[in-house]
Design a protein around this motif. Structure first.
Motif, short mmCIF file in Angstrom:
data_model
loop_
_atom_site.label_atom_id
_atom_site.label_comp_id
_atom_site.label_asym_id
_atom_site.label_seq_id
_atom_site.Cartn_x
_atom_site.Cartn_y
_atom_site.Cartn_z
N ILE A 74 0.85 -1.19 0.00
CA ILE A 74 0.00 0.00 0.00
C ILE A 74 0.88 1.24 0.00
O ILE A 74 1.86 1.33 0.76
N VAL A 75 0.53 2.21 -0.86
CA VAL A 75 1.20 3.50 -0.90
C VAL A 75 0.23 4.55 -0.38
O VAL A 75 -0.92 4.61 -0.82
N LEU A 100 0.82 -5.71 5.45
CA LEU A 100 1.46 -5.49 4.15
C LEU A 100 2.53 -4.42 4.25
O LEU A 100 2.50 -3.56 5.14
N PRO A 101 3.49 -4.42 3.31
CA PRO A 101 4.42 -3.29 3.24
C PRO A 101 3.66 -1.99 2.96
O PRO A 101 2.67 -1.99 2.22
N ILE A 102 4.12 -0.90 3.56
CA ILE A 102 3.51 0.42 3.37
C ILE A 102 4.61 1.41 3.01
O ILE A 102 5.69 1.40 3.61
N LEU A 103 4.33 2.27 2.03
CA LEU A 103 5.21 3.38 1.71
C LEU A 103 4.41 4.67 1.82
O LEU A 103 3.45 4.88 1.07
N GLY A 104 4.77 5.52 2.78
CA GLY A 104 4.13 6.83 2.92
C GLY A 104 4.97 7.89 2.23
O GLY A 104 6.17 7.98 2.46
N ILE A 105 4.34 8.67 1.37
CA ILE A 105 5.03 9.72 0.62
C ILE A 105 4.49 11.08 1.07
O ILE A 105 3.29 11.33 1.00
N CYS A 106 5.37 11.96 1.55
CA CYS A 106 5.01 13.32 1.95
C CYS A 106 3.91 13.27 3.03
O CYS A 106 4.15 12.80 4.13
N TYR A 107 2.69 13.73 2.73
CA TYR A 107 1.63 13.66 3.74
C TYR A 107 1.43 12.22 4.20
O TYR A 107 1.13 11.97 5.37
N GLY A 108 1.58 11.27 3.28
CA GLY A 108 1.44 9.86 3.63
C GLY A 108 2.41 9.45 4.72
O GLY A 108 2.07 8.67 5.63
N MET A 109 3.63 9.97 4.67
CA MET A 109 4.61 9.70 5.74
C MET A 109 4.21 10.41 7.03
O MET A 109 4.34 9.85 8.13
N GLN A 110 3.69 11.63 6.91
CA GLN A 110 3.31 12.39 8.10
C GLN A 110 2.16 11.72 8.85
O GLN A 110 2.17 11.63 10.08
N THR A 111 1.16 11.24 8.11
CA THR A 111 0.04 10.58 8.79
C THR A 111 0.48 9.24 9.36
O THR A 111 0.01 8.81 10.42
N LEU A 112 1.42 8.57 8.68
CA LEU A 112 2.01 7.34 9.20
C LEU A 112 2.63 7.62 10.57
O LEU A 112 2.39 6.90 11.55
N ALA A 113 3.42 8.70 10.65
CA ALA A 113 4.07 9.05 11.90
C ALA A 113 3.05 9.44 12.97
O ALA A 113 3.10 8.96 14.12
N ARG A 192 8.11 -3.73 7.55
CA ARG A 192 8.29 -3.28 6.15
C ARG A 192 7.43 -2.03 5.88
O ARG A 192 6.78 -1.93 4.84
N TRP A 193 7.47 -1.10 6.82
CA TRP A 193 6.78 0.18 6.68
C TRP A 193 7.81 1.28 6.50
O TRP A 193 8.77 1.38 7.27
N TYR A 194 7.61 2.12 5.50
CA TYR A 194 8.60 3.15 5.14
C TYR A 194 7.91 4.48 4.90
O TYR A 194 6.75 4.53 4.47
N GLY A 195 8.62 5.55 5.14
CA GLY A 195 8.12 6.89 4.84
C GLY A 195 9.22 7.74 4.24
O GLY A 195 10.37 7.68 4.69
#
Length: 446
Positions: A74-75, A100-113, A192-195
Motif C-alpha cells: 500500500i502507498v 502489508l508493506p507500506i510506503l508513505g510519501i510526503c503527507y502519507g509519511m506524516q500521517t504514518l508518523a 516493512r513500513w517506510y516513509g
C-alpha cells in the motif's frame, strides 16, 4: 439504441471500478490511497511503468474493501492537509492490520508518523523544490542509493511540503535527514513500513524510479507482468468472454482512445465489430479520409462513415456560447449514432474509449469528491435510455499506456502520439459562431 445495463454501476459507487480482475496480470498489485496530492496519478503511472498493476482509491474508501482488495503493498500519497489539525485525513486501521508493506510519501509519511505514535509539526516556511537528503541509516528501501559516488550517501530529491515529521514513531529508525528537517525518511524494517518526505514519483528525484522499484518489486514481491503485450492478450480474452458471439458497435472519432479500442476489438472479435465514424466537419484537415484509409482499407475494420457536416453547421448556426456549442455537438453525435446503431439489429454491446483518468475524475476516486465533470468525457455522457451492454477495454489504462498499446497493435506511431484533440473538435477552437468556412480555414491552419 436502448442503453447501458452493464458496466456503469461501478462509477462513483465506492467500489473498485474494476470488480472482475482475476487474471494473472492483476494478481500482483499495489493499492494507492489518495490524500488529494497533485502527484497521485503520477505515482500510479510510475508503478505501472515498472510493470506492476495498481489502482488509486480515496483515503476514506470503505475499509472492508481496502482489506479485501488483495494488494501486495500500500502507498499513502501526499496531500494538501495538515496532520497538526483536528480532523485531518487518516489511513484506515485496516491498512496497518493487513500486515502489508507500506510506503508513505510526503503527507502519507506524516500521517504514518502521527497515527503510529510519532509527531509532526508545521515548518516556518513551506519547502518546495530541489533538496539534498543525507542518508544516515541503512534500510532495504534506500540501501546503496547515492547521487554522489565516492562520497557519503546523499540523494537529490524534490520536496513539496509545509509540515514535516518531528519524531519518528516507536519501532521506526530515521534513515535520512536534510539541513531543514530532522526526518526526511524513516523505516520499520520488521513491519516493512517506510516513509519518505520527498516525492520519488517526479523526475527531479534522480533515484525515484529505483526507490519505487525497490518498494514494489523487492519489498512487496510484485512480478512485472503489466506490459503492453500482456494487457492486449488479457483484454482480448476478457472481451471474447464478455460479448461471446454478439455484435459490438463503436463510435470511432479518429482520436487516440477510440482508434486503439477499434484496433483492439478488431483483433479480438473481427467481423463482430462495427464502427460508426461521424464526420462532423469539425475534425482535423482531411481526417475523415485518413480514418477510413487506416481502418477500413488498411486494417479491414467494418466502418460506417456518416458525412454529417451539414447537420452540424445547421445546428450550430447563430450559437456562440462555448458550453452550448459543446452540448449541441455532443447531443447531435449521440442522435446520429443512435440512428446508425438502430440499423444494426444484432448489436448488443457499445464500446467506448473510456480511460482510467476519466474514471478517477468522474467518480472522485469513488468518493464523489469531483464536482465538475468535463462535458466531453466519455464517462457520464451516455443517454439514460440506452440498453446496450458496455465494453470499455481501456478503462484501467492511463493515456501513456493507451499509446503504447496502439503501437503494439500496429497503429502508426505518428497517429498514436500526435497532439490531443478535443472531443467537440474545432467547434470549441472557433471563437463565436461556427461556420463551414471558419472550420475549413482553421483545419488548414492547424
Amino acid at each position: 439504441m436502448h442503453g447501458v445495463e452493464d458496466g456503469r454501476d461501478a462509477i462513483g459507487s465506492g467500489h473498485s471500478p474494476f470488480p472482475d480482475l482475476h487474471s494473472p496480470l492483476h494478481s500482483d498489485k499495489i493499492l494507492i490511497l489518495d490524500f488529494g496530492a497533485q502527484y497521485t496519478q503520477l505515482i500510479a503511472r510510475r508503478i505501472r511503468e515498472l510493470g506492476v498493476y495498481c489502482e488509486i482509491w480515496a483515503w476514506d474508501h470503505d475499509p472492508a474493501e481496502i482489506a479485501a482488495f488483495g494488494a501486495k503493498g500500500i502507498v499513502l500519497s501526499g496531500g494538501p492537509e495538515s496532520t497538526t489539525l483536528q480532523g485531518a485525513p487518516k489511513a484506515p486501521q485496516q491498512v496497518f492490520d493487513a500486515g502489508l508493506p507500506i510506503l508513505g510519501i510526503c503527507y502519507g509519511m506524516q500521517t504514518l508518523a502521527a497515527q503510529l505514535g510519532g509527531s509532526t509539526e508545521a515548518a516556518d516556511a513551506r519547502e518546495f523544490g530541489h533538496a539534498e537528503v543525507e542518508i544516515v541509516a541503512k534500510d532495504e528501501l534506500l540501501h546503496g542509493l547515492n547521487d554522489h559516488p565516492g562520497q557519503p550517501p546523499r540523494l537529490n530529491v524534490w520536496m513539496s511540503h509545509g509540515d514535516h515529521v518531528a519524531s519518528a514513531p516507536p519501532g521506526f529508525v530515521v534513515t535520512a535527514r536534510t539541513e531543514r528537517i530532522p526526518v526526511a525518511a524513516m523505516a520499520n524494517e520488521d513491519k516493512r513500513w517506510y516513509g519518505v518526505q520527498f516525492h520519488p514519483e517526479v523526475t527531479h528525484t534522480r533515484q525515484g524510479e529505483t526507490l519505487l522499484r525497490r518498494f514494489v518489486v523487492d519489498i512487496c514481491g510484485c512480478r512485472t507482468l503489466w506490459t503492453a503485450a500482456n494487457i492486449i492478450d488479457d483484454q482480448i480474452a476478457r472481451v471474447r468472454e464478455k460479448v461471446g458471439r454478439d455484435e459490438v458497435i463503436l463510435g470511432l472519432s479518429g482520436g487516440v482512445d477510440s482508434s486503439v479500442v477499434a484496433a483492439l476489438l478488431h483483433r479480438a472479435i473481427g467481423e463482430q465489430l462495427t464502427c460508426v465514424f461521424v464526420d462532423t466537419g469539425l475534425l482535423r484537415w482531411q481526417e475523415g479520409d485518413q480514418v477510413m484509409a487506416m481502418f477500413a482499407e488498411h486494417m479491414g475494420v467494418k466502418v460506417i462513415r456518416v458525412n454529417a457536416a451539414e447537420r452540424y453547421f445547421s445546428a450550430l448556426a447563430g450559437v456562440s456560447d462555448p458550453e452550448t456549442k459543446r452540448r449541441i455537438i455532443g447531443n447531435l453525435f449521440i442522435e446520429i449514432f443512435d440512428e446508425e446503431s438502430a440499423k444494426l439489429a444484432n448489436a448488443r454491446w457499445l464500446a467506448q474509449g473510456t480511460i482510467y483518468p476519466d474514471v478517477i475524475e468522474s467518480a472522485g476516486s469513488g468518493t464523489g469528491k469531483a464536482h465538475v465533470i468535463k462535458s466531453h468525457h466519455n464517462v457520464g455522457g451516455l443517454p439514460a435510455h440506452m440498453k446496450l451492454g458496455l465494453v470499455e477495454p481501456l478503462r484501467e489504462l492511463f493515456k501513456d499506456e493507451v499509446r503504447r498499446l496502439g503501437v503494439e497493435l500496429g497503429l502508426p506511431r505518428a497517429m498514436v502520439y500526435r497532439h490531443p484533440f478535443p472531443g467537440p473538435g474545432l467547434g470549441v477552437r472557433i471563437l463565436g459562431e461556427v461556420k463551414r468556412e471558419y472550420a475549413e480555414l482553421l483545419a488548414r491552419a492547424d
